[in-house]
Motif scaffolding. Structure first.
Motif, PDB file in Angstrom:
ATOM      1  N   GLY A 114       0.814  -1.210   0.000  1.00 47.70           N
ATOM      2  CA  GLY A 114       0.000   0.000   0.000  1.00 47.70           C
ATOM      3  C   GLY A 114       0.844   1.254   0.000  1.00 47.70           C
ATOM      4  N   LEU A 115       1.939   1.244   0.763  1.00 47.99           N
ATOM      5  CA  LEU A 115       2.852   2.390   0.768  1.00 47.99           C
ATOM      6  C   LEU A 115       3.493   2.577  -0.605  1.00 47.99           C
ATOM      7  CD1 LEU A 115       4.463   4.587   2.307  1.00 47.99           C
ATOM      8  CD2 LEU A 115       6.159   2.808   2.820  1.00 47.99           C
ATOM      9  N   ALA A 116       3.882   1.479  -1.231  1.00 51.96           N
ATOM     10  CA  ALA A 116       4.486   1.575  -2.563  1.00 51.96           C
ATOM     11  C   ALA A 116       3.502   2.190  -3.559  1.00 51.96           C
ATOM     12  CB  ALA A 116       4.930   0.194  -3.035  1.00 51.96           C
ATOM     13  N   ALA A 117       2.247   1.770  -3.490  1.00 46.85           N
ATOM     14  CA  ALA A 117       1.246   2.307  -4.421  1.00 46.85           C
ATOM     15  C   ALA A 117       0.996   3.785  -4.159  1.00 46.85           C
ATOM     16  CB  ALA A 117      -0.053   1.510  -4.288  1.00 46.85           C
ATOM     17  N   ARG A 118       0.909   4.165  -2.897  1.00 45.22           N
ATOM     18  CA  ARG A 118       0.629   5.570  -2.572  1.00 45.22           C
ATOM     19  C   ARG A 118       1.796   6.476  -2.954  1.00 45.22           C
ATOM     20  NH1 ARG A 118      -0.923   7.843   3.497  1.00 45.22           N
ATOM     21  NH2 ARG A 118      -0.935  10.080   2.950  1.00 45.22           N
ATOM     22  N   THR A 119       3.020   6.052  -2.634  1.00 48.30           N
ATOM     23  CA  THR A 119       4.179   6.893  -2.953  1.00 48.30           C
ATOM     24  C   THR A 119       4.505   6.886  -4.436  1.00 48.30           C
ATOM     25  OG1 THR A 119       5.618   5.022  -2.355  1.00 48.30           O
ATOM     26  CG2 THR A 119       5.196   6.692  -0.660  1.00 48.30           C
ATOM     27  N   ALA A 120       4.081   5.851  -5.166  1.00 46.42           N
ATOM     28  CA  ALA A 120       4.293   5.863  -6.618  1.00 46.42           C
ATOM     29  C   ALA A 120       3.552   7.042  -7.243  1.00 46.42           C
ATOM     30  CB  ALA A 120       3.818   4.545  -7.230  1.00 46.42           C
ATOM     31  N   LEU A 121       2.356   7.334  -6.732  1.00 46.74           N
ATOM     32  CA  LEU A 121       1.590   8.462  -7.261  1.00 46.74           C
ATOM     33  C   LEU A 121       2.262   9.794  -6.910  1.00 46.74           C
ATOM     34  CD1 LEU A 121      -2.023   7.257  -6.385  1.00 46.74           C
ATOM     35  CD2 LEU A 121      -0.912   7.238  -8.617  1.00 46.74           C
ATOM     36  N   THR A 122       2.731   9.920  -5.675  1.00 45.00           N
ATOM     37  CA  THR A 122       3.346  11.187  -5.270  1.00 45.00           C
ATOM     38  C   THR A 122       4.668  11.419  -5.992  1.00 45.00           C
ATOM     39  OG1 THR A 122       4.461  10.141  -3.374  1.00 45.00           O
ATOM     40  CG2 THR A 122       2.253  11.026  -3.005  1.00 45.00           C
ATOM     41  N   LEU A 123       5.447  10.351  -6.178  1.00 45.78           N
ATOM     42  CA  LEU A 123       6.723  10.503  -6.866  1.00 45.78           C
ATOM     43  C   LEU A 123       6.533  10.721  -8.365  1.00 45.78           C
ATOM     44  CD1 LEU A 123       8.809   7.788  -4.993  1.00 45.78           C
ATOM     45  CD2 LEU A 123       9.026  10.274  -4.804  1.00 45.78           C
ATOM     46  N   GLN A 124       5.502  10.135  -8.921  1.00 45.49           N
ATOM     47  CA  GLN A 124       5.207  10.402 -10.330  1.00 45.49           C
ATOM     48  C   GLN A 124       4.837  11.875 -10.524  1.00 45.49           C
ATOM     49  OE1 GLN A 124       1.897   8.176 -11.967  1.00 45.49           O
ATOM     50  NE2 GLN A 124       2.664   8.398 -14.057  1.00 45.49           N
ATOM     51  N   PHE A 125       4.061  12.412  -9.587  1.00 45.24           N
ATOM     52  CA  PHE A 125       3.728  13.837  -9.653  1.00 45.24           C
ATOM     53  C   PHE A 125       4.984  14.697  -9.513  1.00 45.24           C
ATOM     54  CE2 PHE A 125       2.789  17.733  -7.252  1.00 45.24           C
ATOM     55  CZ  PHE A 125       1.947  18.378  -8.153  1.00 45.24           C
ATOM     56  N   ARG A 177      15.188  13.375   8.937  1.00 45.42           N
ATOM     57  CA  ARG A 177      16.186  14.132   8.181  1.00 45.42           C
ATOM     58  C   ARG A 177      15.587  14.718   6.908  1.00 45.42           C
ATOM     59  NH1 ARG A 177      20.108  12.919   4.259  1.00 45.42           N
ATOM     60  NH2 ARG A 177      21.943  14.299   4.388  1.00 45.42           N
ATOM     61  N   ALA A 178      14.778  13.929   6.207  1.00 41.85           N
ATOM     62  CA  ALA A 178      14.159  14.417   4.978  1.00 41.85           C
ATOM     63  C   ALA A 178      13.221  15.588   5.267  1.00 41.85           C
ATOM     64  CB  ALA A 178      13.401  13.285   4.298  1.00 41.85           C
ATOM     65  N   ARG A 179      12.501  15.524   6.357  1.00 41.82           N
ATOM     66  CA  ARG A 179      11.584  16.625   6.692  1.00 41.82           C
ATOM     67  C   ARG A 179      12.359  17.888   7.075  1.00 41.82           C
ATOM     68  NH1 ARG A 179       6.439  13.963   9.991  1.00 41.82           N
ATOM     69  NH2 ARG A 179       5.069  13.961   8.139  1.00 41.82           N
ATOM     70  N   ALA A 180      13.498  17.702   7.729  1.00 42.72           N
ATOM     71  CA  ALA A 180      14.318  18.871   8.055  1.00 42.72           C
ATOM     72  C   ALA A 180      14.863  19.510   6.779  1.00 42.72           C
ATOM     73  CB  ALA A 180      15.459  18.458   8.984  1.00 42.72           C
ATOM     74  N   ALA A 191       5.888  19.616  -3.702  1.00 40.50           N
ATOM     75  CA  ALA A 191       4.655  18.988  -3.209  1.00 40.50           C
ATOM     76  C   ALA A 191       4.717  17.462  -3.260  1.00 40.50           C
ATOM     77  CB  ALA A 191       3.463  19.500  -4.018  1.00 40.50           C
ATOM     78  N   GLY A 192       5.257  16.909  -4.347  1.00 34.21           N
ATOM     79  CA  GLY A 192       5.318  15.458  -4.444  1.00 34.21           C
ATOM     80  C   GLY A 192       6.166  14.833  -3.354  1.00 34.21           C
ATOM     81  N   LEU A 193       7.293  15.462  -3.024  1.00 36.46           N
ATOM     82  CA  LEU A 193       8.147  14.942  -1.947  1.00 36.46           C
ATOM     83  C   LEU A 193       7.472  15.120  -0.592  1.00 36.46           C
ATOM     84  CD1 LEU A 193      11.693  16.147  -3.083  1.00 36.46           C
ATOM     85  CD2 LEU A 193      10.639  13.896  -3.358  1.00 36.46           C
ATOM     86  N   HIS A 194       6.799  16.264  -0.410  1.00 38.37           N
ATOM     87  CA  HIS A 194       6.095  16.480   0.856  1.00 38.37           C
ATOM     88  C   HIS A 194       5.006  15.428   1.061  1.00 38.37           C
ATOM     89  CE1 HIS A 194       4.463  18.692   4.268  1.00 38.37           C
ATOM     90  NE2 HIS A 194       3.264  18.554   3.722  1.00 38.37           N
ATOM     91  N   LEU A 195       4.259  15.118   0.007  1.00 38.05           N
ATOM     92  CA  LEU A 195       3.226  14.081   0.108  1.00 38.05           C
ATOM     93  C   LEU A 195       3.837  12.707   0.345  1.00 38.05           C
ATOM     94  CD1 LEU A 195       0.845  15.269  -2.746  1.00 38.05           C
ATOM     95  CD2 LEU A 195       0.440  15.408  -0.281  1.00 38.05           C
ATOM     96  N   THR A 196       5.031  12.473  -0.195  1.00 35.10           N
ATOM     97  CA  THR A 196       5.728  11.213   0.076  1.00 35.10           C
ATOM     98  C   THR A 196       6.081  11.108   1.550  1.00 35.10           C
ATOM     99  OG1 THR A 196       6.643  11.215  -2.167  1.00 35.10           O
ATOM    100  CG2 THR A 196       7.728   9.793  -0.548  1.00 35.10           C
ATOM    101  N   HIS A 197       6.524  12.224   2.140  1.00 35.39           N
ATOM    102  CA  HIS A 197       6.826  12.227   3.588  1.00 35.39           C
ATOM    103  C   HIS A 197       5.568  11.947   4.404  1.00 35.39           C
ATOM    104  CE1 HIS A 197      10.329  15.157   2.535  1.00 35.39           C
ATOM    105  NE2 HIS A 197      10.565  13.918   2.149  1.00 35.39           N
ATOM    106  N   GLU A 198       4.441  12.517   3.978  1.00 30.80           N
ATOM    107  CA  GLU A 198       3.191  12.265   4.694  1.00 30.80           C
ATOM    108  C   GLU A 198       2.801  10.785   4.611  1.00 30.80           C
ATOM    109  OE1 GLU A 198       1.388  14.390   6.562  1.00 30.80           O
ATOM    110  OE2 GLU A 198       3.083  15.763   6.275  1.00 30.80           O
TER     111      GLU A 198
END
Length: 334
Positions: free
Chosen positions: A230-241, A295-298, A317-324
């Protein structure tokens, strides 16, 4: 090693499903060499073992129709070119009438020609009996012998995806540092769609294995794997964006009659992108990614302070959504 194990299982399944009907037909006395009883295992068993019952029924229907065609022709006509042409025409017609949308049922023509070429008393009935035994064994035993391991298959697919994503994000980070656009193309789109395909394949396999209860250990392993899928599917969308925005930003910077130099906001993304990649890689491996995510959020906050414009916020935005997504995964992890 897993590929070799799967090949050995498929080969063993084929051998068993060919030898068992052969032995049954020899014991029943249909003939001393009941080859038609072994053929269903060779012609039916595929990688998708759960298609065996359907393919077995299709094959048996083709055998029956082909035998009837040859017997009817030989009853009314002697062996000749005319009778051979009639068997061919009727066999082709039956193959297409019984075939599906993908391909004709070639077993109709094969059976008709074999009966026509072996015009001996009792052979048509023996072929029907031997084919029926072979088809029954394949339909009943095929899905039960060495069924696929859904956990091993899904884990291997997720590991391959994780490795490719890490390599792609590293490449994107190198390009960002040089002010170049992210790589695009059909392979990129296929990569981001792979997690959904893995989850769908896992659900399909489990649905077909419903009649075979999973071991408790397998159920526990699958329960631990599903959140990572599920994480892979969700982050695939954010990283594609994100990669799409990065490409658009780099193209805009180099377009026009007076192109600008490398975008400083894009070049400054390099450490943030690498930290995000490491956090995602650890999470998809099933490890604790808390330190890398912190570290990524900092780094995200530092980039936001250095580049506060609305366009820079869209870029991040895509990286921020990946962090979320990673934070939500950590919050729900057992």
């Amino acid at each position: 090693m897993s590929a070799l194990r799967g090949s050995l299982g498929s080969a063993a399944r084929l051998v068993v499903c060919a030898v068992v009907p052969w032995g049954l037909c020899v014991w029943l006395g249909t003939s001393s060499a009941p080859v038609p009883a072994a053929l269903p295992a060779v012609l039916i068993l595929r990688e998708d073992v759960f298609a065996a019952p359907r393919l077995a029924l299709e094959r048996m229907a083709g055998v029956v129709v082909g035998v009837l065609i040859a017997v009817a022709v030989l009853h009314w006509l002697p062996l000749s070119t005319a009778s051979f042409l009639l068997v061919m025409v009727c066999g082709c017609a039956g193959a297409y009438l019984l075939g599906g949308a993908a391909a004709p049922n070639q077993q109709v023509l094969i059976s008709a020609l074999m009966i026509y070429a072996t015009a001996t008393p009792g052979y048509p009935l023996a072929r029907l009996e031997e084919s029926a035994v072979g088809v029954a064994v394949v339909a009943l035993l095929g899905p039960l012998l060495w069924p696929p391991d859904p956990y091993r298959t899904a884990r291997a697919g997720l590991d391959a995806y994780r490795t490719e994503v890490a390599a792609r994000l590293d490449d994107i980070a190198d390009r960002a540092a040089a002010g170049q656009p992210a790589p695009a193309g059909p392979e990129a789109a296929l990569l981001w769609r792979r997690p959904q395909a893995l989850a769908a394949a896992l659900d399909g396999t489990l649905a077909r294995l419903r009649s075979l209860p999973l071991k408790r250990a397998d159920s526990a392993r699958l329960a631990g794997l599903r959140p990572r899928l599920g994480l892979a599917a969700r982050t695939a969308l954010t990283l594609q964006f994100f990669t799409g925005e990065l490409t658009d930003r780099a193209r805009a910077a180099t377009a026009g009659p007076d192109p600008a130099g490398p975008d400083p906001a894009v070049r400054a993304l390099e450490p943030l992108l690498r930290a995000t990649s490491r956090a995602l890689d650890e999470a998809l491996r099933g490890a604790d990614c808390t330190a890398e995510l912190t570290r990524a959020r900092a780094l995200d906050a530092a980039h936001r302070a250095a580049f506060p414009t609305r366009h820079d916020a869209v870029l991040r935005a895509g990286l921020h959504l990946t962090h979320e997504a990673l934070a939500d995964h950590l919050a729900t992890a057992p």
